[in-house]
Design an enzyme around this catalytic site. Sequence first.
Site, PDB file in Angstrom:
ATOM      1  N   TYR A 264      11.886  50.562  50.555  1.00  0.00           N
ATOM      2  CA  TYR A 264      11.439  50.810  48.424  1.00  0.00           C
ATOM      3  C   TYR A 264      10.144  51.026  48.861  1.00  0.00           C
ATOM      4  CZ  TYR A 264      16.493  50.259  47.940  1.00  0.00           C
ATOM      5  OH  TYR A 264      18.041  50.301  47.446  1.00  0.00           O
TER       6      TYR A 264
ATOM      7  N   PRO B 195      23.340  53.078  38.520  1.00  0.00           N
ATOM      8  CA  PRO B 195      24.508  52.601  37.516  1.00  0.00           C
ATOM      9  C   PRO B 195      24.295  53.484  36.049  1.00  0.00           C
ATOM     10  CG  PRO B 195      23.114  50.965  37.578  1.00  0.00           C
ATOM     11  CD  PRO B 195      22.809  51.499  38.941  1.00  0.00           C
TER      12      PRO B 195
ATOM     13  N   GLY C 198      18.779  58.213  35.006  1.00  0.00           N
ATOM     14  CA  GLY C 198      18.296  59.010  33.104  1.00  0.00           C
ATOM     15  C   GLY C 198      18.547  60.361  33.416  1.00  0.00           C
ATOM     16  N   LYS C 199      19.239  61.179  34.003  1.00  0.00           N
ATOM     17  CA  LYS C 199      20.015  62.281  33.675  1.00  0.00           C
ATOM     18  C   LYS C 199      20.682  62.306  32.431  1.00  0.00           C
ATOM     19  CE  LYS C 199      21.277  64.211  38.714  1.00  0.00           C
ATOM     20  NZ  LYS C 199      21.379  62.825  39.436  1.00  0.00           N
TER      21      LYS C 199
END
Lengths: 300, 300, 300
Positions: C53, C211, C215-216
């Site tokens: 990350y 989850p 942002g879609k």
Amino acid sequence: MERIQVAEELSFSRIIHGLWRLADWNYSDDKVLELIEHNLDKGITTFDHADIYGDYTCEALFGRALAKKPELRNKMEIVTKCGIVLPSKNRPENHTHHYNTSQQHIIQSVEQSLINLQTDYLDTLLIHRPDPMMDPAEVAAAFSRLHKDGKVRTFGVSNFKRHHFEMLQSYLEVPLVTNQVEVSTYHLENIQDGTLDFCLEKRIAPMAWSPLAGGKVFQGKEEKAVRVRNTLEKVRREIGAEDIDEVMYAWLLKHPSRIMPIVGSGNVERIDRAVRSLDYTLNHDQWFEILQSSMGHDIP
Amino acid sequence: MERIQVAEELSFSRIIHGLWRLADWNYSDDKVLELIEHNLDKGITTFDHADIYGDYTCEALFGRALAKKPELRNKMEIVTKCGIVLPSKNRPENHTHHYNTSQQHIIQSVEQSLINLQTDYLDTLLIHRPDPMMDPAEVAAAFSRLHKDGKVRTFGVSNFKRHHFEMLQSYLEVPLVTNQVEVSTYHLENIQDGTLDFCLEKRIAPMAWSPLAGGKVFQGKEEKAVRVRNTLEKVRREIGAEDIDEVMYAWLLKHPSRIMPIVGSGNVERIDRAVRSLDYTLNHDQWFEILQSSMGHDIP
Amino acid sequence: MERIQVAEELSFSRIIHGLWRLADWNYSDDKVLELIEHNLDKGITTFDHADIYGDYTCEALFGRALAKKPELRNKMEIVTKCGIVLPSKNRPENHTHHYNTSQQHIIQSVEQSLINLQTDYLDTLLIHRPDPMMDPAEVAAAFSRLHKDGKVRTFGVSNFKRHHFEMLQSYLEVPLVTNQVEVSTYHLENIQDGTLDFCLEKRIAPMAWSPLAGGKVFQGKEEKAVRVRNTLEKVRREIGAEDIDEVMYAWLLKHPSRIMPIVGSGNVERIDRAVRSLDYTLNHDQWFEILQSSMGHDIP
């Protein structure tokens, strides 16, 4: 008629009668009773229902006929299903089409089915569809309660893939006794994706809904329908059957998983042809010719 | 050569020789014998057949060569297959292309294979294809009889997916020893759909057919073939191999499932390159570069 | 906050905080510490990391904050991952994007993670992606060693399908404790393909990444995004939630597999809304309306 042992103390007739169109036939109670008795005479002792059939009305139509001769009850096996919720004028409390496999819903649905069918017990209760929101602990609790109360003898599923079946089974104390799936000369999905292999692995015999593909093969104009129909017609001539529906049943009956086709007709001649299909045996050439006409290409 | 223990008392050579094109080579019996002896010298002791190869002729061509030096039999492992029925001038009784995994067909096929191969026993018999009409009890009965009669030492399958394998295995007394599947740098299906994972889970080593993708990678003009070829060529230079076939074998050999590639060539130089591929080890970068050139996109 | 028992002596908070964007936030160590303490106050005690990350930097940013209050370590659970190799200016020795699940790589990765996170142990280590080249014996050896050395308490996987999970599990001495998968109202794959059913079967609770679908759903202009957003908005009004993100979390939380959503925000208001979603319960109509808006068609 050949019988399939589905549990230690329960067997089904190899050919099953399905009542999902019962409300469409507009039969009097006497006519329904006549049909039931005709089936029993022919050895078809297993009757397939669901709470929702005929917009929640078919079970009660059957129950009214049965009530005229309650002594027939112990000569038959009654299968019904629950788990689908449909908006309906007969269920004003239902708002949307969804699944509900909660403990409360299953128990209430069975209690209503018993009232509708005018019987004290179901031989087999099926979960109608795999529910993506199914809590298996709830299903297990419902099954356990219904069994202890003597309301349901055995339990099964419908339209389950292997992963649905294994998951639910892992929560249950008793083995699921069947999986009712769509399978026909026209609809090969459950043959090709391993669902019938899994039935063989688990030693459970599947029930087949739409064994005649809902009429698609008889009248369909699309290439696949024509192809399958022509092949069935060729095989029909070879084996000397009266109609291609007998070939479609014989094709299912030859599968080693011991498929139990559900005949959904209210016409006694059609029912009799289904029974007669037990007398025909397709050879390997014929079985694979039909398979390949449906696949649309050669096997590898 | 490295050997793979496939059963308690049976091991295969890591590189296997496949005879499916033997009839095409137009070799004399002496030339076939020479090829067999060359393989044995190189450590390739396992030979892969099928009843149908060469329009039902390859087994017998091999058998005629073996009959010239029967003492070679116990220095090799013979694998053959059954279950596919092909129309052929050599089998006038066959009408259509279909599968037959009945007890009778399996036993007859093996008995014919033993005559063809001029041997008393098979080391391994494979069911050639998953048969949608397979009755596993029939297969189990056939295997049991063939084993008791000393005609077949071990049993396996070919082109089986997990659900076929688990279903059949659940009817057998002995473990299936291998699954022969198509796998290559060009054909990733069995890597991607869990078939090789399942082999690892069951501790069985798969055999790989078409490990060189049947020439597609060497000559193919489609985008994928060019992409894979260029990547193989890059890696070939990096590891100092002579030809990209060595890279294709090395790629399979690095997979943890202990893939046993089947070399289908009658050319000793090509066979020797397959053997030499055991000396090369790809690193992670190289293995994944080849994988991704075949997938046509990056891994997630 | 509700807690999920993932192993005999380990539980996670139902809502998990994910640090994969930590490097993007440009927070001072004090600000990170503040965020950690805010989470702990709200009951979010489980923190999700991965070696890669932030281009291999996020673990260390977290570790520097934790080092300011080391007494917080035993009030939290730290999860991290390994197995992906990325070319990076922070890892000049990496040449290509690939997976590496060798014993050596896993152990070295964990040792670096412990240094980065400034802690002596990980609560859970996950294999980040199913590796087509994974040697399960190597993974098992690494896990065993890391566990014996007290460096990792429990082990799990991420993005595994059933066949990956069963294969790896069959080589391990201890049960895998979770499977971290992508699941949201927008991304149904793991609900539909049996992955969550398998979690239920194995009695493991999955962690959910993305989850909120990255942002879609909030901004997407494609038909599916609009459809899902409108349905979420309708349900938001019905339940009186503040924002549709609460509905998206509540939808996941209602699933019987006990999904643990990973909140990836550094904004305390958004985190608090995730916590608040635990107070909302969708009914069956709402849950299925959202499901169907995402599927784009009615359930069967």
